[in-house]
Design an enzyme around this catalytic site. Structure first.
Site, PDB file in Angstrom:
ATOM      1  N   GLU A 156       2.585 -10.032  -6.198  1.00 49.27           N
ATOM      2  CA  GLU A 156       3.103 -10.820  -5.075  1.00 49.27           C
ATOM      3  C   GLU A 156       2.922 -12.317  -5.323  1.00 49.27           C
ATOM      4  O   GLU A 156       3.814 -13.121  -5.080  1.00 49.27           O
ATOM      5  CB  GLU A 156       2.378 -10.452  -3.774  1.00 49.27           C
ATOM      6  CG  GLU A 156       2.548  -9.012  -3.340  1.00 49.27           C
ATOM      7  CD  GLU A 156       1.491  -8.085  -3.914  1.00 49.27           C
ATOM      8  OE1 GLU A 156       1.100  -8.258  -5.084  1.00 49.27           O
ATOM      9  OE2 GLU A 156       1.062  -7.185  -3.188  1.00 49.27           O
ATOM     10  N   CYS A 201      -3.017  -7.277  -1.285  1.00 50.92           N
ATOM     11  CA  CYS A 201      -4.445  -7.563  -1.111  1.00 50.92           C
ATOM     12  C   CYS A 201      -4.600  -8.781  -0.185  1.00 50.92           C
ATOM     13  O   CYS A 201      -3.633  -9.491   0.113  1.00 50.92           O
ATOM     14  CB  CYS A 201      -5.109  -7.820  -2.463  1.00 50.92           C
ATOM     15  SG  CYS A 201      -4.733  -9.424  -3.175  1.00 50.92           S
TER      16      CYS A 201
HETATM   17  N1  THU Z   1      -2.312  -5.548  -7.480  1.00 53.28           N
HETATM   18  C1  THU Z   1      -1.159  -6.213  -7.204  1.00 53.28           C
HETATM   19  O1  THU Z   1      -0.499  -6.739  -8.111  1.00 53.28           O
HETATM   20  N2  THU Z   1      -0.755  -6.274  -5.926  1.00 53.28           N
HETATM   21  C2  THU Z   1      -1.362  -5.644  -4.891  1.00 53.28           C
HETATM   22  O2  THU Z   1      -0.890  -5.734  -3.775  1.00 53.28           O
HETATM   23  C3  THU Z   1      -2.575  -4.875  -5.102  1.00 53.28           C
HETATM   24  C4  THU Z   1      -3.150  -4.929  -6.477  1.00 53.28           C
HETATM   25  C5  THU Z   1      -2.735  -5.436  -8.871  1.00 53.28           C
HETATM   26  C6  THU Z   1      -3.994  -6.157  -9.240  1.00 53.28           C
HETATM   27  C7  THU Z   1      -4.417  -5.374 -10.470  1.00 53.28           C
HETATM   28  O3  THU Z   1      -3.703  -5.869 -11.601  1.00 53.28           O
HETATM   29  C8  THU Z   1      -3.958  -3.972 -10.196  1.00 53.28           C
HETATM   30  O4  THU Z   1      -2.970  -4.079  -9.181  1.00 53.28           O
HETATM   31  C9  THU Z   1      -5.044  -3.031  -9.749  1.00 53.28           C
HETATM   32  O5  THU Z   1      -5.734  -3.532  -8.680  1.00 53.28           O
END
Ligand code: THU
Length: 158
Positions: A74, A111
């Site tokens: 995001e 997140c």
């Molecule tokens: N991650 C995202 O790219 N977006 C989210 O909304 C949640 C988590 C990624 C971070 C990390 O590279 C992987 O997902 C596992 O947490």
């Protein structure tokens, strides 16, 4: 003492129920999972941001051996979009995630750091960013990111 109850309205759609514009955005988020660099978590996230100029900007999570240096899909999309098109407003954002070759059954949710980052642009433009969280079993649609951040910190607040 009194209770303060904060509620969030989430619309749950089947993918087939989405209008064409939204299907295109969700499809782009799904496609962006293939551009993810996630050798550590193996959780491949894709994001697609529709801008007021009609462009769709994609992003994917980019991991790093020094884990905290990684960036979520995001924020990759948001920062790229606002660098390239600083005058454009964020209109809609779709997110999808793939693990072991399959899209998640449940909608993937941004997140806290990503919610805060998206809020910055929502506040800046004074325009809601509609969020689409894709899951194989349904797509959650939230009308603005502030709804995902109850009691959010916003430096422009009075
Ligand atoms: N991650 C995202 O790219 N977006 C989210 O909304 C949640 C988590 C990624 C971070 C990390 O590279 C992987 O997902 C596992 O947490």
């Amino acid at each position: 003492m009194k209770d303060l109850n904060i509620t969030t309205n989430i619309q749950v759609y089947q993918y087939s129920e989405l209008v064409e514009e939204d299907k295109i955005l969700v499809d782009k988020a799904k496609a962006m999972t293939d551009k993810s660099y996630a050798p550590y978590s193996k959780f491949h996230v894709g994001a697609a941001l529709l801008l007021s100029n009609g462009k769709i900007v994609g992003g994917s999570n980019q991991e790093n051996a020094a884990f905290p240096s990684s960036l979520c899909a995001e924020r990759t999309a948001c920062y790229y979009a606002h660098s390239k098109y600083p005058d454009a407003t964020f209109v809609k954002l779709a997110i999808a995630a793939k693990f072991e070759g399959k899209f998640t059954k449940n909608p993937v949710s941004p997140c806290g750091a990503c919610r805060q980052s998206i809020l910055e642009y929502e506040t800046l433009a004074k325009h809601p960013v509609k969020i689409y969280l894709y899951g194989e079993d349904g797509v959650y649609v939230v009308s603005k990111v502030a709804d995902l951040l109850p009691l959010c910190f916003d430096s422009f607040q009075e």
